[in-house]
Scaffold this active site. Sequence first.
Site: not given
Length: 453
Positions: A42-45, A48
């Site tokens: 996901s783009i959240k890597d 994060a």
Amino acid sequence: MDIKNNILETIGHTPLIRLNKLTKDLPCTVLAKVEYFNPGNSIKDRMALKMVEVAELEGKLKPGGTIIECTSGNTGMGLALAAVVKGYKCIFTTTDKQSKEKIDILKALGAEVIVCPTNVEPEDPRSYYSIARRLAHEIPNSFHANQYDNLANRLAHYETTGPEIWEQTDGKVTHLVVATGTGGTVTGTAIFLKEKNPGIQVWAMDPFGSLLTKYFRTGQIDMNEVHPYITEGIGEDFVPQNYDMRVVDVFEQVTDKDAALMARRIAREEGLFCGYSAGTAVQGLMQLKNRLKKDDLVVVILHDHGSRYVGKVYNDQWMMERGFLDVKTFKDIIAGRGAKRLITTTPENTVAEAFQLMVKYHIENLPVIKDGEPIGAISESGLFSRVMNNGADIRGKTIAEVLEKPYPIVAFDTPLERLSTLITRENGAVLGKDESGDYHIVTKYDILQALGA
């Protein structure tokens, strides 16, 4: 040699892939920024890792510390990856509407996951926001990432997502389309792109049940806009500090149903197995397609991978239970042909008697019933095969002597698509039991008629 030192070095530099079938009626080019190519899918890597790195630089996250965050799953995945590599512990709070797959993945990476109720106010002590804040206060040497108000979130996209899109399109991008929640992706990417070209349009997609759209349009936080919705990971019931609404040009709302159906279309028509928010982004784009012109170059963010949603969006049963999937089922086929008595035979009947039933009722498949339950079947094709192979007159034999395998028994809400896979050359029908305990049959001819063949 091109060798990565650890998994974190693979974050970013995701591909830009042209959409073809879904967008064939649009006047312009649409490119998908496929973020599930990140290691955490996901783009959240991106954000994060950035939040962890900034916390380390600022001394908020020390060796042996515990990362605490409220997450819909994807941010937790990115934080968990960083924690594994860097040696931190993780405690995540999430809501009970998130998919089981997301929770299981977080646990697989060693994180502790606390599931909280969805339908409570953000300040309610039971909310996943409140519990995360409390844990961060109580646990020594802990760091509350707070993706909503931590500006390292949008900084990650300013430093990576925006530059990648600009470089991959040779600066020709005209529109950015993002399904938005914390505001980090849309704001950080938009700030960078608008610094390069102020004329780039930024379209934010929001689920119904979120207050962000009305806040964008009126500047008012209207809690009457807030109601439960199914779409995961986007929309909010408050306005995170990561937002700078000045860089967003349009907010558009998308229904849970339309987003789910679009996610399935993206997979089937483009081969891109994406999550719920990707469906929201592309559906929102389609709702605004009349604003697009021939020379536009649209980049739409596909946020995460469909594996997170195999028990939901990609599960026919789940979709049907919510009225999202308009499919014919065993029950629909039975209702569509009208009330018909199930013609059966018993093990003691003769083949001749069974054949008479087939001729009388113009049927090819007979369930064999004993004590009210199917124990086998006989079929016209099966009887014909026996005669041809053995060359003998079998009319006097009992059904028990020529018994074929019983027909599969399915639930009344089994989709037509599934029924068609159960009916084969060797197996000409399926059975289903209604609420009264009566059996009904669906044959290959029923399937063909339902399909309009």
